[in-house]
Design a protein around this motif. Structure first.
Motif: not given
Length: 263
Positions: A160-174, A200-205
């Motif tokens: 993230m030291h070289v990230s910006g608004p034109e980048d995309l992070v996809i987090i898989f977290s059950s 992306l998650s399996h829990s609505s909460t």
């Protein structure tokens, strides 16, 4: 006895606060299967002790015991069609692909695929059993020449030291708050350096869902009420496959083979 029958049987013994817990279970039983007492209590707006007292009053020794009883009750109703025959494991796996496609929706797949194609860099991450889908998606995107990096859990801030608004992070977290520190930092990051965050998650909460820009809820064998256990990671892998179909249609051409590294 069925968990829902037990709750109805003991309803008269419950306090107004415990009735709130009962109503929450009836409205979204799957959320109770996928969460801790801390998360459940916070989502309902009651104390952890209130949740524990509720479980004991309806006939269970602990919250874990209540979860087991609730899971058994939901699994007993294996199909949303009362006239359907019990499904085989293979049938359930095939149904999970359809359930994942339906849960996400064509418009979401299309929009995310467009964002991936336009992104300067795509980052994927996941902890525990959520890591393999994140790595799979990263490797698949590289085959289409999409600049993509898989971030090891706990190593996100290095990238993230070289990230910006034109980048995309996809987090898989059950369902757990594995990425709490990372998302807390992202919350305080200036807009000029903050990438677009998708979870992306399996829990609505999920306890971190409010810290991301997009939250996508995937199905599990409990939410679909299958008669056999299917590893929750399955719907994440199904999601990756379905997303890559949308990406390939927008990218054009065929995927390239990744070259092996020779010593």
């Amino acid at each position: 006895m069925d968990a829902f029958q037990q709750m109805s049987l003991h309803k008269a013994e419950l306090t107004p606060t415990e009735i709130r817990v009962l109503d929450a279970v009836r409205d979204n039983p799957e959320a109770f299967l996928q969460s801790s007492t801390t998360v459940v209590a916070k989502s309902i707006g009651v104390s952890q002790s209130a949740v524990s007292r509720f479980c004991q009053k309806v006939g269970y020794d602990s919250f874990g015991g209540f979860q087991m009883g609730l899971m058994a009750s939901l699994s007993a109703n294996t199909s949303r069609n009362d006239n359907a025959e019990p499904s085989s494991p293979v049938d359930c796996l095939c149904k999970m692909v359809h359930a994942t496609e339906e849960a996400v929706g064509a418009s979401t797949f299309d929009a995310l695929a467009s964002r991936i194609i336009k992104a300067r860099t795509v980052f994927t991450t996941g902890g525990g059993l959520s890591a393999p889908p994140a790595l799979t998606l990263s490797l698949d995107l590289l085959k289409y020449n999409v600049p993509c990096f898989f971030m090891e859990n706990g190593q996100e801030m290095i990238h993230m030291h070289v990230s910006g608004p034109e980048d995309l992070v996809i987090i898989f977290s059950s369902k757990n708050n594995t990425h709490q520190l990372f998302l807390d930092v992202m919350r305080d990051t200036p807009a000029s350096r903050k990438p677009h965050l998708v979870m992306l998650s399996h829990s609505s909460t999920h306890p971190l869902r409010k810290l991301v820009d997009e939250f996508i809820l995937l199905p599990t064998w409990q939410t679909e009420r299958y008669s056999v256990y299917i590893e929750p990671m399955t719907s994440m892998l199904d999601f990756c496959s379905l997303l890559m179909v949308a990406v390939s249609q927008k990218a054009g051409g065929r995927p390239e083979s990744l070259q092996t590294i020779k010593n």
